[in-house]
Design an enzyme around this catalytic site. Structure first.
Site, mmCIF file in Angstrom:
data_model
loop_
_atom_site.group_PDB
_atom_site.id
_atom_site.type_symbol
_atom_site.label_atom_id
_atom_site.label_comp_id
_atom_site.label_asym_id
_atom_site.label_seq_id
_atom_site.Cartn_x
_atom_site.Cartn_y
_atom_site.Cartn_z
ATOM 1 N N TYR A 138 -59.696 -38.647 -31.869
ATOM 2 C CA TYR A 138 -58.508 -39.354 -32.347
ATOM 3 C C TYR A 138 -58.928 -40.700 -32.906
ATOM 4 C CZ TYR A 138 -53.970 -37.251 -31.911
ATOM 5 O OH TYR A 138 -52.858 -36.494 -32.148
ATOM 6 N N GLU B 182 -56.534 -42.971 -34.866
ATOM 7 C CA GLU B 182 -55.382 -43.567 -35.564
ATOM 8 C C GLU B 182 -55.693 -45.010 -35.944
ATOM 9 O OE1 GLU B 182 -52.049 -42.970 -32.958
ATOM 10 O OE2 GLU B 182 -51.753 -40.906 -33.634
ATOM 11 N N ASP C 76 -50.852 -38.382 -60.448
ATOM 12 C CA ASP C 76 -51.329 -37.418 -59.455
ATOM 13 C C ASP C 76 -52.400 -36.573 -60.135
ATOM 14 O OD1 ASP C 76 -51.748 -35.282 -57.789
ATOM 15 O OD2 ASP C 76 -49.622 -34.810 -57.493
ATOM 16 N N THR D 236 -55.998 -34.534 -54.715
ATOM 17 C CA THR D 236 -56.563 -33.689 -53.673
ATOM 18 C C THR D 236 -58.070 -33.853 -53.798
ATOM 19 O OG1 THR D 236 -56.803 -31.783 -55.127
ATOM 20 C CG2 THR D 236 -54.735 -31.935 -53.883
ATOM 21 N N LYS E 193 -60.018 -29.540 -55.361
ATOM 22 C CA LYS E 193 -59.903 -28.768 -56.605
ATOM 23 C C LYS E 193 -61.148 -29.043 -57.443
ATOM 24 C CE LYS E 193 -54.925 -28.540 -55.930
ATOM 25 N NZ LYS E 193 -53.572 -28.915 -56.385
ATOM 26 N N ARG F 100 -60.684 -29.414 -48.253
ATOM 27 C CA ARG F 100 -59.244 -29.432 -48.468
ATOM 28 C C ARG F 100 -58.672 -30.736 -47.922
ATOM 29 N NH1 ARG F 100 -55.998 -25.818 -50.111
ATOM 30 N NH2 ARG F 100 -57.874 -24.635 -50.548
HETATM 31 C C1 PLP Z 1 -52.413 -29.096 -55.705
HETATM 32 C C2 PLP Z 1 -51.497 -30.194 -56.057
HETATM 33 C C3 PLP Z 1 -50.868 -30.971 -55.073
HETATM 34 C C4 PLP Z 1 -50.804 -30.581 -53.622
HETATM 35 O O1 PLP Z 1 -51.931 -30.514 -52.926
HETATM 36 P P1 PLP Z 1 -51.922 -29.824 -51.461
HETATM 37 O O2 PLP Z 1 -53.247 -30.275 -50.930
HETATM 38 O O3 PLP Z 1 -51.788 -28.377 -51.683
HETATM 39 O O4 PLP Z 1 -50.792 -30.414 -50.712
HETATM 40 C C5 PLP Z 1 -50.111 -32.056 -55.472
HETATM 41 N N1 PLP Z 1 -49.977 -32.370 -56.773
HETATM 42 C C6 PLP Z 1 -50.539 -31.635 -57.745
HETATM 43 C C7 PLP Z 1 -50.343 -32.036 -59.159
HETATM 44 C C8 PLP Z 1 -51.308 -30.522 -57.423
HETATM 45 O O5 PLP Z 1 -51.838 -29.790 -58.395
#
Ligand code: PLP
Length: 431
Positions: free
Chosen positions: A51, A53, A196, A222, A225, A231
Protein backbone atom coordinates in the site's frame (compact mmCIF):
# COMPACT_ATOMS: atom_id res chain seq x y z
CA UNK A 1 4.91 -20.57 -12.43
CA UNK A 2 5.20 -24.25 -11.56
CA UNK A 3 3.48 -23.16 -8.34
CA UNK A 4 0.47 -21.97 -10.25
CA UNK A 5 0.36 -25.11 -12.38
CA UNK A 6 0.07 -27.29 -9.29
CA UNK A 7 -1.95 -24.92 -7.07
CA UNK A 8 -4.51 -23.73 -9.58
CA UNK A 9 -4.49 -25.73 -12.80
CA UNK A 10 -7.67 -24.08 -14.13
CA UNK A 11 -6.10 -20.61 -14.17
CA UNK A 12 -2.70 -21.96 -15.24
CA UNK A 13 -4.27 -23.65 -18.24
CA UNK A 14 -6.19 -20.52 -19.23
CA UNK A 15 -2.93 -18.52 -19.15
CA UNK A 16 -1.19 -21.19 -21.17
CA UNK A 17 -3.96 -21.08 -23.78
CA UNK A 18 -3.77 -17.30 -23.89
CA UNK A 19 -0.01 -17.36 -24.53
CA UNK A 20 -0.71 -19.75 -27.39
CA UNK A 21 -3.49 -17.56 -28.77
CA UNK A 22 -1.22 -14.51 -28.71
CA UNK A 23 1.68 -16.40 -30.24
CA UNK A 24 -0.25 -17.90 -33.16
CA UNK A 25 -2.92 -15.35 -34.04
CA UNK A 26 -2.73 -12.05 -35.92
CA UNK A 27 -3.43 -9.27 -33.43
CA UNK A 28 -4.91 -6.27 -35.21
CA UNK A 29 -6.89 -4.63 -32.41
CA UNK A 30 -5.62 -1.05 -32.57
CA UNK A 31 -5.58 -0.57 -28.79
CA UNK A 32 -3.44 -3.63 -28.10
CA UNK A 33 0.27 -4.34 -28.07
CA UNK A 34 2.76 -6.85 -26.66
CA UNK A 35 4.99 -5.94 -23.71
CA UNK A 36 8.53 -7.14 -23.12
CA UNK A 37 9.46 -9.86 -20.65
CA UNK A 38 11.01 -7.21 -18.39
CA UNK A 39 7.67 -5.44 -18.17
CA UNK A 40 5.88 -8.71 -17.40
CA UNK A 41 8.40 -9.42 -14.63
CA UNK A 42 8.12 -5.97 -13.05
CA UNK A 43 4.33 -6.20 -13.10
CA UNK A 44 4.43 -9.69 -11.61
CA UNK A 45 6.60 -8.50 -8.71
CA UNK A 46 5.99 -8.34 -4.93
CA UNK A 47 5.11 -4.63 -5.21
CA UNK A 48 1.58 -5.93 -5.64
CA UNK A 49 1.64 -6.42 -1.85
CA UNK A 50 2.36 -2.79 -1.00
CA UNK A 51 0.00 0.00 0.00
CA UNK A 52 1.47 3.39 -0.95
CA UNK A 53 -1.35 5.95 -0.80
CA UNK A 54 -0.01 9.46 -1.37
CA UNK A 55 3.01 10.53 -3.41
CA UNK A 56 6.74 9.74 -3.02
CA UNK A 57 8.00 11.31 0.23
CA UNK A 58 4.41 12.01 1.36
CA UNK A 59 2.85 8.60 1.95
CA UNK A 60 0.12 7.56 4.34
CA UNK A 61 1.83 4.22 5.06
CA UNK A 62 5.24 3.13 6.32
CA UNK A 63 7.65 0.93 4.38
CA UNK A 64 7.35 2.95 1.18
CA UNK A 65 11.06 3.64 0.59
CA UNK A 66 11.30 1.30 -2.41
CA UNK A 67 7.86 2.21 -3.70
CA UNK A 68 9.13 5.83 -3.64
CA UNK A 69 12.19 4.84 -5.66
CA UNK A 70 10.03 3.14 -8.26
CA UNK A 71 7.52 5.98 -8.57
CA UNK A 72 10.25 8.66 -8.67
CA UNK A 73 12.02 6.81 -11.48
CA UNK A 74 8.74 6.33 -13.36
CA UNK A 75 7.90 10.04 -13.08
CA UNK A 76 11.41 11.20 -14.10
CA UNK A 77 11.44 8.93 -17.13
CA UNK A 78 7.95 9.97 -18.23
CA UNK A 79 8.94 13.66 -17.93
CA UNK A 80 12.06 13.04 -19.99
CA UNK A 81 10.14 11.04 -22.58
CA UNK A 82 7.44 13.66 -23.12
CA UNK A 83 9.61 16.68 -22.23
CA UNK A 84 7.08 17.99 -19.74
CA UNK A 85 6.92 19.68 -16.33
CA UNK A 86 4.75 17.27 -14.39
CA UNK A 87 3.23 13.78 -14.51
CA UNK A 88 1.11 11.57 -12.30
CA UNK A 89 1.72 7.88 -13.02
CA UNK A 90 -0.90 6.50 -10.61
CA UNK A 91 -4.11 6.29 -12.65
CA UNK A 92 -5.16 2.64 -12.88
CA UNK A 93 -6.38 3.10 -16.45
CA UNK A 94 -7.09 5.65 -19.15
CA UNK A 95 -10.64 6.01 -17.85
CA UNK A 96 -9.36 6.76 -14.30
CA UNK A 97 -6.96 9.39 -15.65
CA UNK A 98 -9.86 11.02 -17.49
CA UNK A 99 -12.07 10.90 -14.40
CA UNK A 100 -9.40 12.91 -12.54
CA UNK A 101 -9.51 15.55 -15.29
CA UNK A 102 -13.27 15.99 -14.93
CA UNK A 103 -13.01 16.09 -11.15
CA UNK A 104 -10.38 18.83 -11.23
CA UNK A 105 -11.83 20.97 -14.04
CA UNK A 106 -15.62 20.74 -13.90
CA UNK A 107 -18.55 20.79 -11.53
CA UNK A 108 -21.51 18.48 -12.17
CA UNK A 109 -23.66 19.91 -14.94
CA UNK A 110 -20.84 21.96 -16.53
CA UNK A 111 -20.58 21.92 -20.31
CA UNK A 112 -17.66 20.37 -22.15
CA UNK A 113 -17.05 19.72 -25.83
CA UNK A 114 -15.60 16.49 -27.20
CA UNK A 115 -15.43 14.32 -30.30
CA UNK A 116 -18.65 12.43 -31.01
CA UNK A 117 -18.38 8.77 -30.02
CA UNK A 118 -20.02 7.76 -33.30
CA UNK A 119 -17.24 9.64 -35.14
CA UNK A 120 -14.30 8.02 -33.37
CA UNK A 121 -14.52 9.54 -29.88
CA UNK A 122 -14.20 7.59 -26.62
CA UNK A 123 -16.83 6.60 -24.03
CA UNK A 124 -15.16 8.81 -21.41
CA UNK A 125 -15.64 11.89 -23.61
CA UNK A 126 -19.33 12.29 -22.89
CA UNK A 127 -21.11 9.08 -23.80
CA UNK A 128 -24.60 8.97 -22.20
CA UNK A 129 -23.74 5.62 -20.58
CA UNK A 130 -20.48 6.89 -19.04
CA UNK A 131 -20.09 9.11 -15.93
CA UNK A 132 -18.73 11.85 -18.21
CA UNK A 133 -22.03 12.07 -20.03
CA UNK A 134 -24.19 11.38 -16.95
CA UNK A 135 -22.72 13.98 -14.58
CA UNK A 136 -21.65 16.64 -17.10
CA UNK A 137 -23.28 18.32 -20.05
CA UNK A 138 -21.57 16.89 -23.12
CA UNK A 139 -21.60 18.62 -26.48
CA UNK A 140 -19.91 17.15 -29.53
CA UNK A 141 -18.03 18.03 -32.67
CA UNK A 142 -17.77 15.44 -35.43
CA UNK A 143 -16.01 14.70 -38.67
CA UNK A 144 -17.08 15.73 -42.17
CA UNK A 145 -18.24 13.38 -44.93
CA UNK A 146 -14.55 13.06 -45.90
CA UNK A 147 -13.79 11.62 -42.44
CA UNK A 148 -11.77 14.64 -41.26
CA UNK A 149 -12.34 17.07 -38.38
CA UNK A 150 -13.04 20.56 -39.74
CA UNK A 151 -11.56 23.16 -37.36
CA UNK A 152 -13.95 25.88 -38.54
CA UNK A 153 -16.85 23.74 -37.40
CA UNK A 154 -15.18 23.01 -34.06
CA UNK A 155 -14.79 26.78 -33.59
CA UNK A 156 -18.43 27.48 -34.46
CA UNK A 157 -19.61 24.76 -32.09
CA UNK A 158 -17.37 26.05 -29.27
CA UNK A 159 -18.65 29.61 -29.77
CA UNK A 160 -22.24 28.43 -29.55
CA UNK A 161 -22.02 26.04 -26.55
CA UNK A 162 -19.28 27.90 -24.56
CA UNK A 163 -17.68 24.84 -22.94
CA UNK A 164 -15.47 25.05 -19.84
CA UNK A 165 -13.38 22.20 -21.22
CA UNK A 166 -12.59 21.05 -24.75
CA UNK A 167 -11.31 17.53 -25.27
CA UNK A 168 -9.29 16.18 -28.16
CA UNK A 169 -8.53 12.52 -28.61
CA UNK A 170 -10.20 9.49 -30.07
CA UNK A 171 -10.12 5.76 -30.25
CA UNK A 172 -10.94 5.52 -33.95
CA UNK A 173 -9.54 8.60 -35.71
CA UNK A 174 -6.71 7.81 -38.12
CA UNK A 175 -5.45 11.36 -38.62
CA UNK A 176 -3.23 13.73 -36.66
CA UNK A 177 -4.65 16.74 -34.77
CA UNK A 178 -4.04 20.46 -35.19
CA UNK A 179 -3.35 21.29 -31.53
CA UNK A 180 -2.56 24.94 -32.22
CA UNK A 181 -5.96 25.46 -33.80
CA UNK A 182 -7.68 23.71 -30.87
CA UNK A 183 -5.77 25.91 -28.41
CA UNK A 184 -6.74 29.08 -30.19
CA UNK A 185 -10.39 28.01 -30.01
CA UNK A 186 -10.07 27.13 -26.31
CA UNK A 187 -8.47 30.53 -25.60
CA UNK A 188 -11.16 32.33 -27.56
CA UNK A 189 -14.04 30.77 -25.59
CA UNK A 190 -12.18 30.62 -22.25
CA UNK A 191 -12.04 26.82 -22.03
CA UNK A 192 -9.35 24.48 -20.77
CA UNK A 193 -7.86 22.26 -23.46
CA UNK A 194 -7.40 18.57 -22.71
CA UNK A 195 -5.80 16.02 -25.06
CA UNK A 196 -6.41 12.31 -24.44
CA UNK A 197 -3.56 10.67 -26.35
CA UNK A 198 -4.38 7.12 -25.19
CA UNK A 199 -3.98 5.69 -28.68
CA UNK A 200 -1.11 7.60 -30.31
CA UNK A 201 1.02 8.18 -27.14
CA UNK A 202 3.88 5.99 -28.38
CA UNK A 203 3.99 7.77 -31.73
CA UNK A 204 3.92 11.13 -29.93
CA UNK A 205 6.72 10.03 -27.60
CA UNK A 206 8.76 9.08 -30.68
CA UNK A 207 7.95 12.47 -32.23
CA UNK A 208 6.50 10.98 -35.41
CA UNK A 209 3.19 12.80 -34.76
CA UNK A 210 2.43 16.37 -33.61
CA UNK A 211 3.14 17.03 -29.94
CA UNK A 212 0.09 18.11 -27.87
CA UNK A 213 2.07 18.99 -24.72
CA UNK A 214 3.00 22.55 -25.67
CA UNK A 215 -0.63 23.34 -26.52
CA UNK A 216 -3.00 21.44 -24.21
CA UNK A 217 -3.43 22.44 -20.54
CA UNK A 218 -3.73 18.77 -19.62
CA UNK A 219 -2.80 15.54 -21.42
CA UNK A 220 -3.96 12.06 -20.40
CA UNK A 221 -2.94 8.70 -21.78
CA UNK A 222 -3.01 4.98 -21.37
CA UNK A 223 0.36 3.27 -21.13
CA UNK A 224 -0.59 0.02 -22.87
CA UNK A 225 -1.48 0.99 -26.44
CA UNK A 226 1.20 2.33 -28.80
CA UNK A 227 3.33 3.25 -25.77
CA UNK A 228 3.76 -0.52 -25.27
CA UNK A 229 3.74 -0.59 -21.48
CA UNK A 230 1.60 -2.30 -18.86
CA UNK A 231 -2.17 -1.71 -18.74
CA UNK A 232 -2.58 1.66 -17.00
CA UNK A 233 -3.02 5.43 -17.23
CA UNK A 234 -1.06 8.65 -16.73
CA UNK A 235 -1.68 12.42 -16.63
CA UNK A 236 0.82 14.98 -17.93
CA UNK A 237 1.21 18.75 -18.02
CA UNK A 238 3.58 20.44 -20.46
CA UNK A 239 3.88 23.76 -18.61
CA UNK A 240 2.42 23.79 -15.12
CA UNK A 241 0.38 26.88 -14.27
CA UNK A 242 -2.21 28.17 -11.89
CA UNK A 243 -5.61 26.74 -12.63
CA UNK A 244 -7.19 29.34 -14.91
CA UNK A 245 -10.51 28.94 -13.11
CA UNK A 246 -8.82 30.17 -9.94
CA UNK A 247 -9.99 27.38 -7.61
CA UNK A 248 -8.37 28.23 -4.29
CA UNK A 249 -6.90 26.00 -1.63
CA UNK A 250 -9.49 25.54 1.13
CA UNK A 251 -7.38 26.78 4.05
CA UNK A 252 -4.73 29.16 2.73
CA UNK A 253 -6.85 30.82 0.04
CA UNK A 254 -3.89 30.34 -2.32
CA UNK A 255 -4.69 29.66 -6.00
CA UNK A 256 -3.75 26.06 -6.69
CA UNK A 257 -1.68 24.92 -9.63
CA UNK A 258 -3.13 22.51 -12.19
CA UNK A 259 -0.65 19.85 -11.05
CA UNK A 260 -1.85 20.09 -7.43
CA UNK A 261 -5.47 19.83 -8.48
CA UNK A 262 -4.78 16.78 -10.62
CA UNK A 263 -2.64 15.04 -7.99
CA UNK A 264 -5.43 15.37 -5.46
CA UNK A 265 -8.07 14.42 -8.03
CA UNK A 266 -6.26 11.09 -8.58
CA UNK A 267 -5.82 10.50 -4.84
CA UNK A 268 -7.88 10.92 -2.74
CA UNK A 269 -10.33 12.13 -5.39
CA UNK A 270 -10.82 9.05 -7.54
CA UNK A 271 -8.56 6.27 -6.31
CA UNK A 272 -7.17 4.61 -3.22
CA UNK A 273 -3.77 2.95 -3.19
CA UNK A 274 -1.71 3.08 -6.37
CA UNK A 275 -0.72 -0.15 -8.15
CA UNK A 276 2.99 0.00 -7.35
CA UNK A 277 3.73 -3.18 -9.33
CA UNK A 278 2.16 -1.55 -12.40
CA UNK A 279 4.05 1.71 -11.76
CA UNK A 280 7.28 -0.36 -11.70
CA UNK A 281 6.29 -1.84 -15.06
CA UNK A 282 5.45 1.65 -16.39
CA UNK A 283 8.96 2.78 -15.41
CA UNK A 284 10.45 -0.11 -17.39
CA UNK A 285 8.25 0.74 -20.39
CA UNK A 286 9.30 4.42 -20.32
CA UNK A 287 12.94 3.34 -20.27
CA UNK A 288 12.31 1.18 -23.33
CA UNK A 289 10.54 4.07 -25.08
CA UNK A 290 13.52 6.36 -24.39
CA UNK A 291 15.83 4.09 -26.41
CA UNK A 292 16.56 5.02 -30.03
CA UNK A 293 15.05 1.78 -31.37
CA UNK A 294 11.64 2.86 -30.08
CA UNK A 295 11.70 5.68 -32.64
CA UNK A 296 12.42 3.06 -35.31
CA UNK A 297 9.52 1.03 -33.97
CA UNK A 298 7.13 4.00 -34.12
CA UNK A 299 8.19 4.84 -37.68
CA UNK A 300 7.60 1.23 -38.71
CA UNK A 301 4.15 1.21 -37.08
CA UNK A 302 3.27 4.24 -39.17
CA UNK A 303 4.70 2.75 -42.39
CA UNK A 304 2.88 -0.52 -41.82
CA UNK A 305 -0.36 1.30 -41.15
CA UNK A 306 -0.06 3.32 -44.31
CA UNK A 307 0.74 0.18 -46.36
CA UNK A 308 -2.27 -1.53 -44.79
CA UNK A 309 -4.56 1.34 -45.79
CA UNK A 310 -3.21 1.32 -49.35
CA UNK A 311 -3.56 -2.46 -49.66
CA UNK A 312 -7.20 -2.30 -48.57
CA UNK A 313 -7.93 0.50 -51.04
CA UNK A 314 -6.16 -1.43 -53.83
CA UNK A 315 -8.61 -4.26 -53.14
CA UNK A 316 -11.61 -1.97 -53.44
CA UNK A 317 -12.29 -1.30 -49.76
CA UNK A 318 -13.33 2.14 -48.57
CA UNK A 319 -10.85 3.43 -45.96
CA UNK A 320 -12.27 6.31 -43.89
CA UNK A 321 -10.46 9.60 -44.64
CA UNK A 322 -8.62 7.86 -47.50
CA UNK A 323 -5.68 6.72 -45.41
CA UNK A 324 -3.95 7.19 -42.07
CA UNK A 325 -1.35 9.31 -40.27
CA UNK A 326 -1.04 7.07 -37.22
CA UNK A 327 -1.18 3.39 -36.27
CA UNK A 328 -4.83 2.69 -37.11
CA UNK A 329 -7.20 2.50 -40.01
CA UNK A 330 -10.94 2.38 -40.16
CA UNK A 331 -12.49 0.37 -43.01
CA UNK A 332 -16.07 0.91 -44.17
CA UNK A 333 -17.29 -2.52 -45.32
CA UNK A 334 -20.59 -1.40 -46.85
CA UNK A 335 -19.23 -1.72 -50.40
CA UNK A 336 -18.34 -5.36 -49.58
CA UNK A 337 -21.80 -6.26 -48.28
CA UNK A 338 -20.68 -7.48 -44.90
CA UNK A 339 -21.28 -5.91 -41.49
CA UNK A 340 -18.56 -5.15 -38.96
CA UNK A 341 -20.02 -7.77 -36.65
CA UNK A 342 -19.95 -10.56 -39.25
CA UNK A 343 -16.47 -9.52 -40.39
CA UNK A 344 -15.17 -9.70 -36.83
CA UNK A 345 -16.67 -13.17 -36.36
CA UNK A 346 -15.38 -14.54 -39.69
CA UNK A 347 -11.87 -13.20 -39.08
CA UNK A 348 -11.86 -14.59 -35.55
CA UNK A 349 -12.55 -18.04 -37.01
CA UNK A 350 -9.39 -17.60 -39.06
CA UNK A 351 -7.33 -16.49 -36.00
CA UNK A 352 -7.25 -12.85 -37.08
CA UNK A 353 -8.39 -10.47 -34.34
CA UNK A 354 -10.00 -7.12 -35.23
CA UNK A 355 -12.92 -5.22 -33.76
CA UNK A 356 -16.15 -4.11 -35.34
CA UNK A 357 -16.42 -0.34 -35.23
CA UNK A 358 -18.94 2.34 -36.15
CA UNK A 359 -17.90 4.41 -39.16
CA UNK A 360 -18.91 8.09 -39.34
CA UNK A 361 -22.59 8.42 -40.38
CA UNK A 362 -23.13 4.72 -39.76
CA UNK A 363 -26.67 3.45 -40.36
CA UNK A 364 -26.15 0.36 -38.17
CA UNK A 365 -26.17 -0.01 -34.39
CA UNK A 366 -22.97 -0.15 -32.29
CA UNK A 367 -23.59 -3.91 -31.90
CA UNK A 368 -23.60 -4.50 -35.65
CA UNK A 369 -21.66 -1.57 -37.23
CA UNK A 370 -20.56 -1.06 -40.82
CA UNK A 371 -16.85 -1.09 -40.21
CA UNK A 372 -13.79 -2.64 -38.66
CA UNK A 373 -10.89 -0.91 -36.95
CA UNK A 374 -7.38 -2.28 -37.42
CA UNK A 375 -4.03 -1.24 -35.98
CA UNK A 376 -0.43 -2.20 -36.68
CA UNK A 377 1.18 -1.54 -33.27
CA UNK A 378 1.06 -5.16 -32.06
CA UNK A 379 2.20 -6.86 -35.28
CA UNK A 380 5.02 -4.32 -35.66
CA UNK A 381 6.26 -5.27 -32.19
CA UNK A 382 6.61 -8.85 -33.50
CA UNK A 383 8.69 -7.58 -36.42
CA UNK A 384 6.10 -7.51 -39.19
CA UNK A 385 7.30 -5.35 -42.09
CA UNK A 386 5.51 -3.86 -45.11
CA UNK A 387 5.55 -7.08 -47.17
CA UNK A 388 4.06 -9.04 -44.25
CA UNK A 389 1.31 -6.45 -43.89
CA UNK A 390 0.39 -6.83 -47.58
CA UNK A 391 0.08 -10.57 -46.97
CA UNK A 392 -2.09 -9.94 -43.90
CA UNK A 393 -4.48 -7.79 -45.94
CA UNK A 394 -4.61 -10.50 -48.60
CA UNK A 395 -5.63 -13.04 -45.94
CA UNK A 396 -8.27 -10.69 -44.52
CA UNK A 397 -9.67 -10.10 -47.99
CA UNK A 398 -9.92 -13.84 -48.62
CA UNK A 399 -11.89 -14.37 -45.42
CA UNK A 400 -14.20 -11.40 -45.97
CA UNK A 401 -14.90 -12.44 -49.55
CA UNK A 402 -16.18 -15.83 -48.33
CA UNK A 403 -17.10 -15.18 -44.69
CA UNK A 404 -18.95 -18.45 -44.11
CA UNK A 405 -16.58 -20.74 -46.04
CA UNK A 406 -14.88 -23.00 -43.53
CA UNK A 407 -12.33 -24.37 -45.99
CA UNK A 408 -11.13 -20.84 -46.69
CA UNK A 409 -10.86 -20.24 -42.94
CA UNK A 410 -8.94 -23.47 -42.40
CA UNK A 411 -6.41 -22.55 -45.10
CA UNK A 412 -6.02 -19.04 -43.72
CA UNK A 413 -5.40 -20.41 -40.20
CA UNK A 414 -2.41 -22.32 -41.57
CA UNK A 415 -1.03 -19.27 -43.33
CA UNK A 416 -1.56 -17.14 -40.22
CA UNK A 417 0.39 -19.69 -38.22
CA UNK A 418 3.21 -19.70 -40.75
CA UNK A 419 3.44 -15.89 -40.63
CA UNK A 420 3.51 -15.99 -36.83
CA UNK A 421 6.27 -18.58 -36.82
CA UNK A 422 8.44 -16.30 -38.94
CA UNK A 423 7.93 -13.56 -36.31
CA UNK A 424 7.99 -15.33 -32.95
CA UNK A 425 6.53 -13.54 -29.94
CA UNK A 426 6.83 -15.15 -26.49
CA UNK A 427 9.29 -18.03 -26.25
CA UNK A 428 7.94 -19.29 -22.93
CA UNK A 429 4.79 -21.04 -21.92
CA UNK A 430 4.36 -18.79 -18.92
CA UNK A 431 6.71 -16.03 -17.61
C1 PLP B 1 -8.42 3.34 -24.61
C2 PLP B 1 -8.89 4.72 -24.37
C3 PLP B 1 -9.24 5.16 -23.09
C4 PLP B 1 -9.49 4.24 -21.93
O1 PLP B 1 -8.48 3.51 -21.46
P1 PLP B 1 -8.78 2.31 -20.42
O2 PLP B 1 -7.41 2.02 -19.91
O3 PLP B 1 -9.40 1.23 -21.20
O4 PLP B 1 -9.66 2.85 -19.37
C5 PLP B 1 -9.56 6.50 -22.91
N1 PLP B 1 -9.53 7.36 -23.94
C6 PLP B 1 -9.22 6.97 -25.19
C7 PLP B 1 -9.21 7.98 -26.28
C8 PLP B 1 -8.90 5.64 -25.45
O5 PLP B 1 -8.62 5.27 -26.69
Amino acid sequence: MNHLASQDPAIYTAIECEVDRQNYGLELIASENFVSKSILQAQGSVFTNKYAEGLPGRRYYGGCEFADTVEDIARDRAKELFQCDWVNVQPHSGASANAAVYLSCLKPGDTFLGLDLAHGGHLTHGSPVNFSGIWFHAEYYGVEKNGLINMDHVREKARSVKPKLISIGASAYSRDFDYQAFRSIADEVGALLWMDMAHPAGLIAARVLNDPLPHAHIVTTTTHKTLRGPRGGMILIGKDAENPFGKVAPKSGRVRRMSELLDSAVFPGMQGGPLVHVIAAKAVAFNEALKPNFVQYARQVQKNSSVMADSFMDRGYHVISGGTDNHLILVDLRSKNITGKDAEIALQSAHITVNKNMVPFDDKSPFVTSGIRLGTAALTTRGFMESDIREVVELIDRVLTAPTDETVQARVINEVRALCEVHPLYDFVIA
